[in-house]
Design an enzyme around this catalytic site. Structure first.
Site, PDB file in Angstrom:
ATOM      1  N   LEU A 166       0.810  -1.230   0.000  1.00  0.00           N
ATOM      2  CA  LEU A 166       0.000   0.000   0.000  1.00  0.00           C
ATOM      3  C   LEU A 166       0.839   1.272   0.000  1.00  0.00           C
ATOM      4  CD1 LEU A 166      -2.497  -1.079   2.799  1.00  0.00           C
ATOM      5  CD2 LEU A 166      -2.787  -1.310   0.339  1.00  0.00           C
ATOM      6  N   TRP A 168       1.016   5.647   0.965  1.00  0.00           N
ATOM      7  CA  TRP A 168       0.738   6.430   2.180  1.00  0.00           C
ATOM      8  C   TRP A 168      -0.305   7.511   1.979  1.00  0.00           C
ATOM      9  CZ3 TRP A 168       1.851  10.880  -0.059  1.00  0.00           C
ATOM     10  CH2 TRP A 168       2.964  10.985  -0.905  1.00  0.00           C
ATOM     11  N   LYS A 192       1.198  -5.100   3.546  1.00  0.00           N
ATOM     12  CA  LYS A 192       2.373  -4.286   3.879  1.00  0.00           C
ATOM     13  C   LYS A 192       1.966  -2.821   3.693  1.00  0.00           C
ATOM     14  CE  LYS A 192       6.342  -2.007   2.588  1.00  0.00           C
ATOM     15  NZ  LYS A 192       6.149  -0.856   3.479  1.00  0.00           N
ATOM     16  N   SER A 246       4.037   3.989  -6.656  1.00  0.00           N
ATOM     17  CA  SER A 246       4.674   4.652  -7.796  1.00  0.00           C
ATOM     18  C   SER A 246       4.946   3.660  -8.931  1.00  0.00           C
ATOM     19  CB  SER A 246       5.987   5.285  -7.344  1.00  0.00           C
ATOM     20  OG  SER A 246       6.858   4.275  -6.891  1.00  0.00           O
ATOM     21  N   THR A 249       8.312   1.671  -8.420  1.00  0.00           N
ATOM     22  CA  THR A 249       8.260   0.510  -7.517  1.00  0.00           C
ATOM     23  C   THR A 249       7.367  -0.580  -8.096  1.00  0.00           C
ATOM     24  OG1 THR A 249       8.596   1.984  -5.646  1.00  0.00           O
ATOM     25  CG2 THR A 249       7.819  -0.220  -5.138  1.00  0.00           C
ATOM     26  N   TYR A 256       9.916  -9.257  -9.561  1.00  0.00           N
ATOM     27  CA  TYR A 256       9.844 -10.194  -8.434  1.00  0.00           C
ATOM     28  C   TYR A 256       9.057 -11.441  -8.854  1.00  0.00           C
ATOM     29  CZ  TYR A 256      10.933  -6.074  -5.438  1.00  0.00           C
ATOM     30  OH  TYR A 256      11.482  -4.965  -4.871  1.00  0.00           O
ATOM     31  N   GLU A 268      -1.594  -0.529  -9.435  1.00  0.00           N
ATOM     32  CA  GLU A 268      -2.259   0.780  -9.589  1.00  0.00           C
ATOM     33  C   GLU A 268      -1.173   1.822  -9.355  1.00  0.00           C
ATOM     34  OE1 GLU A 268      -5.211   1.113 -10.576  1.00  0.00           O
ATOM     35  OE2 GLU A 268      -6.261  -0.722 -10.018  1.00  0.00           O
ATOM     36  N   CYS A 303      -3.055  10.089  -6.746  1.00  0.00           N
ATOM     37  CA  CYS A 303      -2.635   9.566  -8.053  1.00  0.00           C
ATOM     38  C   CYS A 303      -3.535  10.068  -9.169  1.00  0.00           C
ATOM     39  CB  CYS A 303      -2.622   8.052  -8.018  1.00  0.00           C
ATOM     40  SG  CYS A 303      -4.160   7.390  -7.406  1.00  0.00           S
ATOM     41  N   LYS A 353      11.152  16.959  -1.693  1.00  0.00           N
ATOM     42  CA  LYS A 353      10.994  16.681  -3.128  1.00  0.00           C
ATOM     43  C   LYS A 353      10.057  17.720  -3.775  1.00  0.00           C
ATOM     44  CE  LYS A 353       8.782  13.487  -6.219  1.00  0.00           C
ATOM     45  NZ  LYS A 353       7.760  12.503  -6.318  1.00  0.00           N
ATOM     46  N   GLU A 395       5.115  13.513 -12.292  1.00  0.00           N
ATOM     47  CA  GLU A 395       4.137  13.475 -11.217  1.00  0.00           C
ATOM     48  C   GLU A 395       4.763  14.119  -9.989  1.00  0.00           C
ATOM     49  OE1 GLU A 395       3.218   9.714  -9.256  1.00  0.00           O
ATOM     50  OE2 GLU A 395       1.115  10.222  -9.467  1.00  0.00           O
TER      51      GLU A 395
HETATM   52  P1  NAP Z   1       6.006   3.803  -3.449  1.00  0.00           P
HETATM   53  O1  NAP Z   1       7.270   4.391  -3.013  1.00  0.00           O
HETATM   54  O2  NAP Z   1       5.945   3.119  -4.741  1.00  0.00           O
HETATM   55  O3  NAP Z   1       5.549   2.863  -2.262  1.00  0.00           O
HETATM   56  C1  NAP Z   1       4.421   2.059  -2.309  1.00  0.00           C
HETATM   57  C2  NAP Z   1       4.641   0.860  -1.437  1.00  0.00           C
HETATM   58  O4  NAP Z   1       5.694   0.069  -1.992  1.00  0.00           O
HETATM   59  C3  NAP Z   1       5.063   1.207  -0.024  1.00  0.00           C
HETATM   60  O5  NAP Z   1       4.463   0.310   0.857  1.00  0.00           O
HETATM   61  C4  NAP Z   1       6.558   1.033  -0.092  1.00  0.00           C
HETATM   62  O6  NAP Z   1       7.209   0.786   1.126  1.00  0.00           O
HETATM   63  C5  NAP Z   1       6.679  -0.158  -1.001  1.00  0.00           C
HETATM   64  N1  NAP Z   1       8.005  -0.271  -1.593  1.00  0.00           N
HETATM   65  C6  NAP Z   1       8.918   0.705  -1.789  1.00  0.00           C
HETATM   66  N2  NAP Z   1      10.031   0.208  -2.365  1.00  0.00           N
HETATM   67  C7  NAP Z   1       9.825  -1.116  -2.541  1.00  0.00           C
HETATM   68  C8  NAP Z   1      10.598  -2.177  -3.076  1.00  0.00           C
HETATM   69  N3  NAP Z   1      11.825  -1.975  -3.557  1.00  0.00           N
HETATM   70  N4  NAP Z   1      10.063  -3.410  -3.111  1.00  0.00           N
HETATM   71  C9  NAP Z   1       8.821  -3.640  -2.634  1.00  0.00           C
HETATM   72  N5  NAP Z   1       8.056  -2.683  -2.090  1.00  0.00           N
HETATM   73  C10 NAP Z   1       8.528  -1.424  -2.052  1.00  0.00           C
HETATM   74  O7  NAP Z   1       4.837   4.879  -3.535  1.00  0.00           O
HETATM   75  P2  NAP Z   1       4.401   5.913  -2.407  1.00  0.00           P
HETATM   76  O8  NAP Z   1       5.476   6.928  -2.379  1.00  0.00           O
HETATM   77  O9  NAP Z   1       4.030   5.218  -1.168  1.00  0.00           O
HETATM   78  O10 NAP Z   1       3.038   6.497  -3.008  1.00  0.00           O
HETATM   79  C11 NAP Z   1       3.009   7.489  -3.912  1.00  0.00           C
HETATM   80  C12 NAP Z   1       2.843   6.929  -5.296  1.00  0.00           C
HETATM   81  O11 NAP Z   1       1.706   6.065  -5.364  1.00  0.00           O
HETATM   82  C13 NAP Z   1       2.562   7.976  -6.333  1.00  0.00           C
HETATM   83  O12 NAP Z   1       3.396   7.806  -7.438  1.00  0.00           O
HETATM   84  C14 NAP Z   1       1.096   7.782  -6.722  1.00  0.00           C
HETATM   85  O13 NAP Z   1       0.749   8.162  -7.983  1.00  0.00           O
HETATM   86  C15 NAP Z   1       0.901   6.360  -6.497  1.00  0.00           C
HETATM   87  N6  NAP Z   1      -0.502   6.059  -6.181  1.00  0.00           N
HETATM   88  C16 NAP Z   1      -1.251   5.400  -7.122  1.00  0.00           C
HETATM   89  C17 NAP Z   1      -2.578   5.094  -6.872  1.00  0.00           C
HETATM   90  C18 NAP Z   1      -3.409   4.359  -7.885  1.00  0.00           C
HETATM   91  O14 NAP Z   1      -4.444   3.801  -7.537  1.00  0.00           O
HETATM   92  N7  NAP Z   1      -3.052   4.294  -9.127  1.00  0.00           N
HETATM   93  C19 NAP Z   1      -3.141   5.414  -5.648  1.00  0.00           C
HETATM   94  C20 NAP Z   1      -2.358   6.062  -4.702  1.00  0.00           C
HETATM   95  C21 NAP Z   1      -1.031   6.368  -4.992  1.00  0.00           C
HETATM   96  P3  NAP Z   1       7.754   2.012   2.036  1.00  0.00           P
HETATM   97  O15 NAP Z   1       6.607   2.400   2.813  1.00  0.00           O
HETATM   98  O16 NAP Z   1       8.821   1.459   2.869  1.00  0.00           O
HETATM   99  O17 NAP Z   1       8.247   3.067   1.092  1.00  0.00           O
END
Ligand code: NAP
Ligand code: MG
Length: 501
Positions: A166, A168, A192, A246, A249, A256, A268, A303, A353, A395
């Protein structure tokens, strides 16, 4: 909708909260096997709220094995659908009873405004779980058109053990979007949450346990992406991962999967969503209210934020004046103050950022804002920028709206589609044919006409192009992620006569 309290009343609730600290595995709270913890911070104040279990691969292994046990023995997966419904409805009742506590916890942990937590995040999360719960015992399987000597059944079965990773920005709501259909389908899940925002997921797991969800069915493993997300993504006994976050990620989860057991992956991802306003749009004041909501709601940490305003040149100035007037009403400040509409960005790192983009703004034409209000807080900012500027292509995930002007409808569509993302888009025009032509031409999972939005629980949500992969959240289509089709082919040929010969 809840009646809002005063700032002092919210502060009193915040001070009295009992914050969860441990992972939730097999029906009990447990520290990480390593004993490690990490700080969880209130981004509005910089203060440490509590210390949360910093889990690792060994905790993921334990959670997956308990989830597997619970799935295989059928304590949830083979329960009568009506009984699964009853448990989830009980969970919704407990969430409603504890809604205020959840709202304050969410606001403290994420910097989101209490106004949004009380009016959107928590009530929507409850609504979503209830919607899926009520669906469970109303879905039928199929009988295929086979010959008279055969019956061919097409049945849906839960996919198995599911990893839910998920973001944040809507911590509890995104959890609800995923556990609603996953638990309804009969899966066992390992969640997670984002490390920045773990608290409401842990509290929800406790409420689900109190509601009668059998142990092992809903596990929450807290920790970092590298420590928990990656082992979950690579786990050989996880059947499917549903991820929101993102694009960078999300892409990793495909690796994986390819490198491990070819688990199903649904992603998503991000967006750089266009909002097109044509010169025949009706009521620019109403349009402006949508534009402001689209760009600045949830601090732009959304997002589907409408972060690119693509406006016809002839109405640009008139629209921008109205957008500015509406944006001035969006007060920046203490997220626990119910008057505030723009709270704190989720973390110091994210604040830095987004602040970096304010520096980029200085090279372009800033139409409003452009400043840091205080550490963690950025004022709603409107900037007119070149089409190739980072402000127009990347973004930002903060309260920065980029304006691009065009001179025709076809140009507007071309600019809107000139991105690798394709999550959401909006068109404002009084011309119905043009609206529909545009809705078809825009390469996005959701297109709204004469409004900004994401649809609701009844409509699928997900992205075209690099905004999504493999499935949709929300609506009955979300169940496709968490189920797989099985064919059961029965031969009815009567061989009794043959043997008599
Ligand atoms: P993120 O950095 O991609 O993190 C998402 C999740 O992935 C977090 O739980 C994160 O853990 C985990 N993660 C990070 N690095 C990882 C790795 N190497 N392997 C496995 N898991 C990993 O995104 P975010 O910063 O939390 O959220 C913002 C992003 O989400 C934006 O780009 C936004 O557009 C996107 N978003 C999309 C939607 C949709 O429905 N399309 C909805 C909401 C948000 P940590 O907590 O430790 O970082
Ligand atoms: Mg936090």
């Amino acid at each position: 909708m809840a009646d809002l309290l005063t700032l002092d009343e919210y502060r009193a609730i915040a001070a009295a909260l009992d914050l969860p600290q441990n992972a939730f595995i097999d029906g009990t709270f447990r520290p990480a096997v390593s004993g490690k913890t990490f700080e969880t911070v209130n981004p509005a104040t910089g203060t440490v709220l509590t210390h949360v279990a910093a889990c690792g691969a060994e905790d993921v292994d334990l959670a997956v094995s308990k989830a597997r046990e619970s799935f295989d023995d059928g304590r949830w997966s083979r329960l009568h659908p009506g009984e699964r419904k009853d448990v989830l409805i009980r969970l919704c009742k407990l969430m409603t009873r504890n809604a205020r506590e959840l709202a304050v916890m969410e606001s403290l942990d994420s910097g989101k405004t209490i106004y949004d937590c009380e009016t959107v995040d928590i009530p929507e999360a409850i609504h979503v779980i209830k919607w899926h719960a009520e669906l469970i015992d109303k879905i039928y399987d199929q009988v295929a058109p086979a010959s008279d000597n055969h019956i061919a059944m097409v049945v849906r079965e839960p996919v198995g053990v599911v990893g839910l990773v998920l973001p944040w920005n809507f911590p509890l709501l995104m959890l609800a979007w995923k556990i609603g259909p996953a638990l309804a389908a009969g899966c066992s899940v390992v969640v997670k949450p984002a490390a920045e925002t773990t608290l409401t997921a842990l509290r929800l797991a406790e409420l689900a346990h109190d509601a009668g969800l059998p142990r092992g069915v809903l596990n929450v493993v807290t920790g970092s992406g590298a420590g928990v997300g990656e082992p979950l993504g690579r786990h050989p006994d996880v059947d499917m991962v549903s991820f929101t976050g993102s694009t960078v990620t999300g892409r990793r989860f495909l690796h994986y999967s390819a490198d491990s057991n070819l688990k199903e992956v649904v992603l998503e991802l991000g967006g750089k969503n266009p909002c097109i306003v044509m010169d025949d749009a009706e009521n620019l004041d109403a349009v402006a209210a949508h534009v402001v909501n689209g760009a600045f709601w949830n601090m732009g940490e959304n997002c589907s934020a409408a972060s690119r305003l693509i406006v016809h040149r002839d109405i640009k100035d008139a629209l921008i004046e109205r957008v500015k007037a509406h944006a001035r009403g969006w007060i920046v400040g203490d997220p626990l103050d119910p008057q505030v509409r723009v709270g704190a960005l989720v973390s110091k790192a994210h604040f830095e950022k987004v602040s970096g983009y304010l520096v980029t703004c200085k090279a372009e034409t800033v139409l409003m804002g452009g400043a840091v209000v205080a550490e963690g807080f950025i004022e709603p900012t409107i900037v007119e920028a070149g089409r190739t500027s980072a402000l127009a292509t990347e973004e930002i995930f903060g309260p920065i709206l980029t304006v691009i002007h065009v001179t025709s409808f076809d140009e507007a569509i071309a600019v809107a589609n000139a991105t690798d993302y394709g999550l959401a888009a909006s068109i404002f025009t009084a011309n119905g044919k043009r609206a529909l032509r545009g809705a078809r031409a825009l390469r996005a999972g959701t297109v709204t006409v004469n409004s900004f939005g994401e649809g609701d629980i009844t409509t699928p949500f997900g992205g075209y192009k690099q905004s999504g992969f493999g499935g949709r959240d929300n609506s009955i289509h979300a169940h496709d992620q968490y189920t797989q089709l099985k064919t059961i082919w029965l031969d009815l040929t009567d061989h009794a006569d043959d043997s008599a010969d």
